[in-house]
Enzyme design. Sequence first.
Site, short mmCIF file in Angstrom:
data_model
loop_
_atom_site.label_atom_id
_atom_site.label_comp_id
_atom_site.label_asym_id
_atom_site.label_seq_id
_atom_site.Cartn_x
_atom_site.Cartn_y
_atom_site.Cartn_z
N CYS A 82 0.65 -1.36 0.37
CA CYS A 82 0.22 -0.18 -0.13
C CYS A 82 0.71 1.33 -0.44
O CYS A 82 1.51 1.66 0.75
CB CYS A 82 -0.66 0.16 1.28
SG CYS A 82 -1.65 1.53 1.74
N CYS A 85 0.29 3.31 3.60
CA CYS A 85 0.78 2.72 5.23
C CYS A 85 2.20 1.82 4.97
O CYS A 85 2.17 0.86 6.16
CB CYS A 85 -0.41 2.42 5.39
SG CYS A 85 -1.04 0.38 5.44
N CYS A 130 -6.77 -1.32 1.70
CA CYS A 130 -6.12 -1.84 2.67
C CYS A 130 -7.00 -2.04 3.61
O CYS A 130 -7.58 -1.26 4.40
CB CYS A 130 -5.25 -0.51 2.34
SG CYS A 130 -3.65 -1.04 4.02
N CYS A 133 -4.70 1.09 6.81
CA CYS A 133 -5.36 2.40 6.29
C CYS A 133 -6.88 2.13 6.02
O CYS A 133 -7.04 3.76 6.02
CB CYS A 133 -4.15 3.01 5.95
SG CYS A 133 -4.18 3.03 4.12
N CYS A 153 -8.32 -5.73 -9.54
CA CYS A 153 -8.20 -4.66 -10.55
C CYS A 153 -7.90 -3.60 -9.67
O CYS A 153 -8.63 -3.15 -9.03
CB CYS A 153 -9.24 -4.58 -11.26
SG CYS A 153 -9.11 -3.21 -12.13
ZN LIG Z 1 -2.43 1.07 3.84
#
Ligand SMILES: [Zn+2]
Length: 173
Positions: A82, A85, A130, A133, A153
């Site tokens: 990510c 984070c 995610c 976060c 996707c």
């Molecule tokens: Zn994250």
Amino acid sequence: MDRRLFITAAVTSALAVAANRAVIAATDSNLVKGNFPSIDKTREEWQKLLNSQQYKVLFEEATERPWTSALNDEKREGTYICIACYLPLFLSETKFDSGTGWPSFYQAIDGNAETKRDWKLLFPRTEYHCARCGGHQGHIFDDGPEPTGKRWCNNGVALRFIPSSESLPVLRV
Ligand SMILES: [Zn+2]
């Protein structure tokens, strides 16, 4: 394929599997669902840490234009984290060329992405974000390859690729 080539290929793929197992083991033990440190940043704090395109995709659920991400052509072994984070979300072994113009995977790292229904278009879609976060990453479709049949996707701008030759960055706090 002659025998020698076959053995070389078998050894190479065994090594690749072993390398991936190491990555999975590391993420399994440290980052399984609920076992990663929580993060609690305000939108304003994220806005300062991210560029405007990243922020719009992650926290306003915008979608990047297709064929704009360099990650479409990324074929090396490694981990996709990510961009906000730094939680690992995908392993390169699950990436495939979907031809859609967005980086695509058949599976996320178990527990590190969460889903919800999205009614932004006229039909329901499965949005995912995610798990740490809450940043929006993309949508899941049912036209992916085996073994899951799913296509995750992803907006390339919401991910960072870390090749397996480099260590993963420490999670942002
Ligand atoms: Zn994250």
